[in-house]
Write an enzyme that holds these catalytic residues in place. Structure first.
Site, PDB file in Angstrom:
ATOM      1  CB  CYS A   1      78.003 105.613  95.986  1.00 40.59           C
ATOM      2  SG  CYS A   1      78.027 105.516  94.052  1.00 40.59           S
TER       3      CYS A   1
ATOM      4  NE  ARG B   1      74.085 103.945 100.712  1.00 40.48           N
ATOM      5  CZ  ARG B   1      72.967 104.398 100.729  1.00 40.48           C
ATOM      6  NH1 ARG B   1      72.241 103.996 101.678  1.00 40.48           N
ATOM      7  NH2 ARG B   1      72.300 105.357  99.955  1.00 40.48           N
TER       8      ARG B   1
ATOM      9  CD1 TRP C   1      75.949  99.210  91.876  1.00 37.23           C
ATOM     10  CD2 TRP C   1      75.243 100.824  90.560  1.00 37.23           C
ATOM     11  NE1 TRP C   1      75.154  98.650  90.744  1.00 37.23           N
ATOM     12  CE2 TRP C   1      74.703  99.759  89.871  1.00 37.23           C
ATOM     13  CE3 TRP C   1      74.839 102.142  90.014  1.00 37.23           C
ATOM     14  CZ2 TRP C   1      73.816  99.603  88.939  1.00 37.23           C
ATOM     15  CZ3 TRP C   1      74.222 101.963  88.916  1.00 37.23           C
ATOM     16  CH2 TRP C   1      73.660 100.966  88.408  1.00 37.23           C
TER      17      TRP C   1
ATOM     18  CG  ASN D   1      74.875 107.930  96.301  1.00 39.73           C
ATOM     19  OD1 ASN D   1      74.768 107.388  95.269  1.00 39.73           O
ATOM     20  ND2 ASN D   1      73.960 107.899  97.220  1.00 39.73           N
ATOM     21  N   GLY D   2      75.226 109.650  93.262  1.00 40.27           N
ATOM     22  CA  GLY D   2      73.986 110.474  92.506  1.00 40.27           C
ATOM     23  C   GLY D   2      74.608 110.417  91.083  1.00 40.27           C
TER      24      GLY D   2
ATOM     25  CD  GLU E   1      60.887  88.508  94.527  1.00 39.72           C
ATOM     26  OE1 GLU E   1      60.599  89.455  93.408  1.00 39.72           O
ATOM     27  OE2 GLU E   1      61.927  88.478  95.103  1.00 39.72           O
TER      28      GLU E   1
ATOM     29  CE  LYS F   1      65.152  87.825  95.817  1.00 38.50           C
ATOM     30  NZ  LYS F   1      64.363  88.977  94.756  1.00 38.50           N
TER      31      LYS F   1
ATOM     32  CD  GLU G   1      67.533  90.315  92.323  1.00 35.44           C
ATOM     33  OE1 GLU G   1      67.597  91.580  92.360  1.00 35.44           O
ATOM     34  OE2 GLU G   1      66.830  89.401  92.875  1.00 35.44           O
TER      35      GLU G   1
ATOM     36  CG  HIS H   1      48.069  84.930  74.371  1.00 38.31           C
ATOM     37  ND1 HIS H   1      47.206  84.979  73.407  1.00 38.31           N
ATOM     38  CD2 HIS H   1      47.530  84.440  75.159  1.00 38.31           C
ATOM     39  CE1 HIS H   1      46.104  84.782  73.879  1.00 38.31           C
ATOM     40  NE2 HIS H   1      46.291  84.197  75.131  1.00 38.31           N
TER      41      HIS H   1
ATOM     42  CE  LYS I   1      68.870  94.555 100.995  1.00 37.33           C
ATOM     43  NZ  LYS I   1      68.245  93.838  99.956  1.00 37.33           N
TER      44      LYS I   1
HETATM   45  C1  F6R Z   1      65.630  92.622  93.960  1.00 40.15           C
HETATM   46  C2  F6R Z   1      65.607  93.757  94.629  1.00 40.15           C
HETATM   47  C3  F6R Z   1      65.450  95.085  94.139  1.00 40.15           C
HETATM   48  C4  F6R Z   1      64.513  96.100  94.983  1.00 40.15           C
HETATM   49  C5  F6R Z   1      64.215  97.157  93.911  1.00 40.15           C
HETATM   50  C6  F6R Z   1      63.609  98.261  94.961  1.00 40.15           C
HETATM   51  O1  F6R Z   1      65.953  91.436  94.798  1.00 40.15           O
HETATM   52  O2  F6R Z   1      65.968  93.825  95.806  1.00 40.15           O
HETATM   53  O3  F6R Z   1      64.561  94.553  92.803  1.00 40.15           O
HETATM   54  O4  F6R Z   1      63.387  95.278  95.300  1.00 40.15           O
HETATM   55  O5  F6R Z   1      65.551  97.718  93.597  1.00 40.15           O
HETATM   56  O6  F6R Z   1      64.385  98.463  96.102  1.00 40.15           O
HETATM   57  P1  F6R Z   1      63.303  99.173  97.406  1.00 40.15           P
HETATM   58  O7  F6R Z   1      62.501  98.104  98.096  1.00 40.15           O
HETATM   59  O8  F6R Z   1      64.593  99.387  98.287  1.00 40.15           O
HETATM   60  O9  F6R Z   1      62.738 100.447  97.008  1.00 40.15           O
END
Ligand code: F6R
Length: 618
Positions: free
Chosen positions: A2, A27, A78, A104-105, A491, A495, A498, A514, A613
């Site tokens: 948050c 956030r 969030w 937050n938490g 990755e 993407k 997400e 497998h 994020k």
């Molecule tokens: C995916 C993404 C997340 C972050 C993960 C770690 O696009 O952004 O998977 O990579 O939450 O975040 P950081 O790098 O901030 O520790």
């Protein structure tokens, strides 16, 4: 996850808080709320399902926080406990509306606290864990304590990692914030005649560049002209004010329709920033002054663990492979949420390298703390300045990507790969494992990266066409790669999940037979990472196997490959590049495929559903 912002000063609080929330929206964006002191004996609270709606509601009610002084707290949520509803949005207040709290938490013992409060007659109005804090603070102020004492008293009752900020109508002008563990930071902004508290320095920068980052167990009490720091028992603390090097740049998309499109396009410049002051292209050497270890200490390392979560974990997987190949030290990538809970044999000869663009990820920080307790050497790769990760590590390697607004990581991942590349060359050289000529060749390969990325970005039109024509009506995708391309395949799949909410799996190509091969059909296209290199023939074999089962293949292949156009259904071309550079290049078309599929589906790639994020809860 948050975002919190609070202001005490001479200006109307509401506009400052709403614009701070816009900066912090990355956030969490489930709902938002604001609470301002209006000198009326209660705190005026407004909540809405998003910052835009909140801004409209605040404007409609003409809420400015115009009492003297002007004081308010605000939050963007969030959701953890309780659905995305207005009653669950923050601030939460005491029953009499005189105490308001943003949090937050996670309050891990909230059920126990809630039962205790309900038994004493408190009626709850939300399903959140956070509401207990408002009632706990209120109980203490009712007993005649000041807001600061009440906040400390409430904080001592909470289990788990939390940051919260409270205000109290009977103490006009005062806001108190506390940080408990690693649930996202609290930064105090120090101004002339005003103060702020926020989860992220970015929200403070439009007002002041003088800041103090709270550490776990610290409490800050702000008033327009006064700030006081204490520990949880009320012992005064002397916290030096720090002038941040960051400057405020209003986030702007420029000519791009989304921040993510801008951030993908920026990657050729951001990788140059990640090399600046570290790589000497003339001498073909890399220097990392951020690393505090002597040659003997570097030679004493007998194990490397590269730890992170999500996209950062994929960078770690690449980094571990390259470090082991160039230094000869056994290196492994580990999901930080697993590392923290297993009995890992860490010691002073272990080097733990953490990758976290936010510097706040709860699991990554917990794994770092474990490494500290074991006396391991620790480095961290971070984008966000001054965050908790930088306080725990022995050395911080900043990514230099610049603020990433799109919730899904693109340019920060690319920069983390570039920094891990430099780190691998640096460690190999310092351990005398890497000959000067080989190191110089690796530096020369790296020097081509910005130009190669620019070339890939120019070619993006093909990805847009493929997304619109081939991917938009699919529900499943398989991504395959080998060696350092395996984490890139993961990755690419992440993407796509997400941004387009498609089911996508990233696998080492050798694993396909497998199990995953059972999924292959015309319903499930495969993205095959098949550039020229030692494992090219193996990938060609995998592609044949997919085709033999009626699967469609989109191959990423090296320009000049004459086999691939006759084998794969679609080919996305990669420029000729060296072994450790190619994986970085494959990211660009995979980011573009996911982005364009998201847009073609009418989704918002900048704010994918359910994500945040900065993941500050575990
Ligand atoms: C995916 C993404 C997340 C972050 C993960 C770690 O696009 O952004 O998977 O990579 O939450 O975040 P950081 O790098 O901030 O520790």
């Amino acid at each position: 996850m948050c975002g919190i912002i609070a202001y005490a000063g001479p200006k109307p609080a509401a506009p400052i808080l709403v614009s701070g929330l816009r900066t912090l929206e990355y956030r969490g964006y489930d709902s938002a709320g604001i609470g301002v002191q209006n000198g009326s004996g209660v705190i005026t609270v407004t909540r809405a399902l998003g910052v835009d709606q909140l801004a409209d509601a605040v404007a409609a009610q003409d809420i400015n926080g115009e009492s003297a002084p002007n004081v308010g707290i605000a939050h963007t949520r969030w959701a953890t406990h309780g659905g995305v509803t207005i009653p669950n949005a923050h601030p939460h207040t005491s029953a009499d509306g005189r105490v308001a709290v943003v949090h937050n938490g996670i309050v891990e013992n909230y059920m126990e606290l809630r039962t205790e409060l309900v038994d004493s007659g408190v009626e709850f109005t939300s399903e959140t864990d956070s509401e207990v804090i408002a009632h706990l603070v209120s109980r203490c102020v009712e007993a005649g304590e000041t807001l600061a004492t009440a906040v400390r008293c409430a904080a001592r009752r909470l289990h788990g990692a939390s940051s919260f900020v409270a205000t109290f109508a009977d103490q006009p002008g005062v806001i108190v914030g506390v940080r408990l563990g690693n649930a996202g930071g609290i930064v105090v902004g120090i101004g002339d005649g005003f103060h702020l508290l926020a989860s992220d320095v970015l929200a403070i920068l439009p007002h002041t560049d003088r800041v103090v980052y709270l550490r776990s167990g610290e409490v800050a009490s702000i008033e327009p002209s006064r700030v006081e720091f204490t520990d949880l028992l009320g012992e005064p603390l002397d916290r030096p004010v720090f002038k941040t090097g960051r400057s405020f740049e209003a986030a702007a998309k420029g000519e791009h329709p989304h921040f993510m499109a801008k951030e993908i396009a920026e990657q050729s410049e951001t990788v140059s920033s990640a090399m600046r002051r570290r790589v000497d292209f003339e001498s073909g050497t890399i220097d990392l002054p951020e690393i505090p270890y002597t040659d003997d200490e570097i030679r004493s390392i007998d194990r490397v663990i590269v730890s992170g979560m999500g996209t950062s974990l994929h960078s770690c997987m690449y980094g571990a492979q390259m470090i082991e190949a160039l230094t000869g030290i056994p290196a492994q990538a580990e999901n930080a949420s697993e590392l923290r809970y297993r009995n890992t044999a860490l010691n002073e000869r272990t080097l733990v390298i953490s990758v976290t663009q936010s510097g706040e990820t709860a699991d990554t920080l917990a794994a770092m703390e474990l490494a500290s307790a074991a006396g391991s050497k620790q480095l961290v790769l971070v984008e966000a300045e001054g965050t908790q990760a930088t306080l725990v590590a022995d050395g911080t390697l900043y990514l230099g990507a610049g603020q990433e607004i799109g919730v899904a990581s693109t340019k920060t991942m690319m920069c983390s790969l570039v920094v891990l590349y430099q780190l691998a060359v640096y460690l190999g050289t310092r351990r005398d494992r890497l000959a000067a000529q080989r190191a110089s060749d690796l530096v020369s390969d790296l020097s081509r990266l910005p130009g190669l990325i620019a070339e890939m970005i120019e070619d993006g039109g093909r990805c847009e066409k493929l997304a619109k024509e081939k991917l938009v009506d699919k529900r499943h995708l398989l991504y395959l790669g080998r060696g350092a391309l395996h984490p890139m395949a993961m990755e690419g799949a992440l993407k796509m999940k997400e941004l387009a909410y498609l089911h996508a799996e990233g696998y080492p190509a050798g694993e396909m037979k497998h199990g995953p091969i059972a999924l292959i059909s015309e319903e499930m296209p495969t993205v095959a990472l098949a550039p020229q290199g030692a494992l090219y023939d193996k990938m060609v074999g995998n592609i044949h196997e997919v085709k033999a089962r009626g699967g469609e293949v989109i191959a990423l292949a090296t320009r000049g490959d004459e086999i691939m156009p006759g084998l794969a259904d679609e080919v996305l071309w990669l420029p000729v590049a060296s072994q450790w550079i190619v994986p970085m290049l494959t990211l660009v078309p995979m980011q573009q495929l996911a982005y364009h599929t998201s847009v073609a589906l009418g989704l918002d790639p900048d704010k994918p559903r359910n994500l945040a994020k900065s993941v500050t809860v575990e």
